[in-house]
Structure formats: C-alpha cells, structure tokens
Write a protein that holds these residues in place. Structure first.
Motif, short mmCIF file in Angstrom:
data_model
loop_
_atom_site.label_atom_id
_atom_site.label_comp_id
_atom_site.label_asym_id
_atom_site.label_seq_id
_atom_site.Cartn_x
_atom_site.Cartn_y
_atom_site.Cartn_z
N TYR A 122 0.80 -1.23 0.00
CA TYR A 122 0.00 0.00 0.00
C TYR A 122 0.83 1.28 0.00
O TYR A 122 0.32 2.34 -0.34
N TRP A 138 -2.48 -2.93 -9.45
CA TRP A 138 -3.64 -3.41 -8.69
C TRP A 138 -3.14 -3.94 -7.35
O TRP A 138 -2.16 -4.69 -7.29
N ASP A 141 -6.70 -7.22 -2.04
CA ASP A 141 -6.65 -7.39 -0.60
C ASP A 141 -7.69 -8.42 -0.16
O ASP A 141 -8.86 -8.08 0.04
N GLN A 144 -9.69 -7.60 3.16
CA GLN A 144 -10.70 -6.55 3.03
C GLN A 144 -11.68 -6.84 1.89
O GLN A 144 -12.66 -6.13 1.73
N LEU A 146 -11.17 -6.32 -1.28
CA LEU A 146 -11.13 -5.13 -2.12
C LEU A 146 -10.03 -5.23 -3.16
O LEU A 146 -9.01 -5.89 -2.93
N MET A 148 -7.84 -2.39 -5.35
CA MET A 148 -7.53 -1.00 -5.64
C MET A 148 -6.81 -0.96 -6.97
O MET A 148 -5.81 -1.66 -7.16
N TYR A 150 -4.86 1.41 -9.55
CA TYR A 150 -4.17 2.67 -9.83
C TYR A 150 -3.76 2.65 -11.29
O TYR A 150 -2.92 1.85 -11.70
N PHE A 157 -7.74 6.44 -9.93
CA PHE A 157 -7.80 5.42 -8.89
C PHE A 157 -9.25 4.98 -8.77
O PHE A 157 -10.16 5.81 -8.73
N GLU A 158 -9.46 3.66 -8.71
CA GLU A 158 -10.79 3.11 -8.49
C GLU A 158 -10.68 1.97 -7.50
O GLU A 158 -9.67 1.28 -7.45
N GLN A 159 -11.77 1.77 -6.75
CA GLN A 159 -11.82 0.68 -5.77
C GLN A 159 -13.00 -0.22 -6.11
O GLN A 159 -14.08 0.26 -6.43
N TYR A 160 -12.76 -1.53 -6.00
CA TYR A 160 -13.77 -2.52 -6.32
C TYR A 160 -13.88 -3.54 -5.19
O TYR A 160 -12.94 -3.71 -4.40
N SER A 161 -14.99 -4.26 -5.17
CA SER A 161 -15.15 -5.37 -4.22
C SER A 161 -14.97 -6.68 -4.98
O SER A 161 -14.93 -6.70 -6.21
#
Length: 184
Positions: A122, A138, A141, A144, A146, A148, A150, A157-161
């Motif tokens: 991170y 990428w 995680d 979590q 998740l 991330m 980049y 930046f985008e965050q996904y599940s």
C-alpha cells in the motif's frame, strides 16, 4: 559481498539478493533489504487465478504481452537498487525481458496483500511503481475483499469489491470477474 558485511554497512545491494540462501526471498529498495515470508494458500489461490485468467486472455487474443507470476525478478531502475518480485507482472515490451527477469517497469503489476506485506504493497511499492513507469497497479486485498486499481497512465484510482468485474486499463476489452474465484 556477503550479507554479514552488508549489514555492518547498513546498505544492501543486488549482490546480497543473489547471495541469499536457497529458498530465501527478499526485495531490495534503495539499499534496504526486505525479507519475504512464504505466501499462504489464499494468496497463492489468487496468484494462480490471476495468472491463468490474464494468460488465457493474452493467448486467446494472440497478444504479445507476457505474464509472469512470482517469483520473477523486476529491476525497476537502471542501477539495480530496486529489485522486486511482484505477485503478477505483465510486460508488453519484450526488450525489457532478460534471462534475469524484467529490466524496467512492467506495464501492469498486481500485488496480493498478505499480513506481512500490507505496508509494502500500500505504501512503498505504490510509490515506486507509480514513479518508475508502471502503467497500472492493482492491490488485491483478500482480508478486506477489495481491489484497488491505480492507473498511472491516466492518473486515476478506483476501488472494487470481490463481487465486481474489474476492467484492465491496459486492454480495451478485458475485465476480471473476481466472483469467479472460489476460496474454500
């Protein structure tokens, strides 16, 4: 130079990486040596899933990029003071590939977070990959659930599940469905 001498100097070099005992892995960032623990089963499930999924896509499209799972040496700069072993490296410029690994920034790197690698993935690696010319990074995680993403090329930046499909920025028509991985 052996590791004992290097420790006295508090500055490690690529020679120290090459002189590690068989089976011991480490990464080198500007004179600091970071020992690596053996990855756990969940970590390896993700590496296998991503390696297979990305490799199949490249093969089915007749692409020229190569995908390499860890352990695979990446020398981020010309003076070899940044040596990393990303979990997944995708390299599209074959001129960067040597018998030792990749000389220069891969196009796409994926790191799977484990408890011992969280701060590196991170923080340190994010900074190093972003400034070295990696197009996309990428962080997956599992704890979590998740991802991330980049995209340094487009400064996004985008965050996904793990229930999402995640589009790879270096390809027009490729996405990875993380719901497709089953961890039991």
């Amino acid at each position: 130079m052996n590791i004992a001498v290097a420790k006295q100097l508090d500055y490690y070099t690529i020679e120290d990486i090459y002189n590690l005992p068989d089976g011991q892995r480490a990464e080198l960032i500007e004179g600091e040596l970071y020992m690596m623990a053996a990855p756990g089963r969940i970590h390896q499930e993700f590496v296998h899933f991503l390696d297979r999924t990305i490799g199949n896509y490249i093969q089915n499209k007749g692409g020229d990029c190569k995908v390499y799972p860890a352990p695979f040496a990446v020398f981020l700069n010309a003076n070899n003071d940044i040596y990393l072993e990303p979990d997944i490296s995708v390299i599209c410029d074959k001129n960067k590939l040597t018998d030792e690994g990749c000389k220069g920034a891969p196009d796409w790197i994926i790191e799977i977070v484990s408890p011992s690698s969280r701060a590196m993935d991170y923080n340190k690696k994010l900074l190093k990959y972003g400034t070295a010319g990696v197009r996309e990074y990428w962080i997956v995680d599992p704890m979590q659930q998740l991802i991330m993403v980049y995209n340094f090329e487009h400064d996004t930046f985008e965050q996904y599940s793990f229930s999402d499909k995640v589009k790879a920025g270096i390809y027009e028509d490729f996405e990875i469905d993380f719901a497709g991985i089953s961890i039991e």
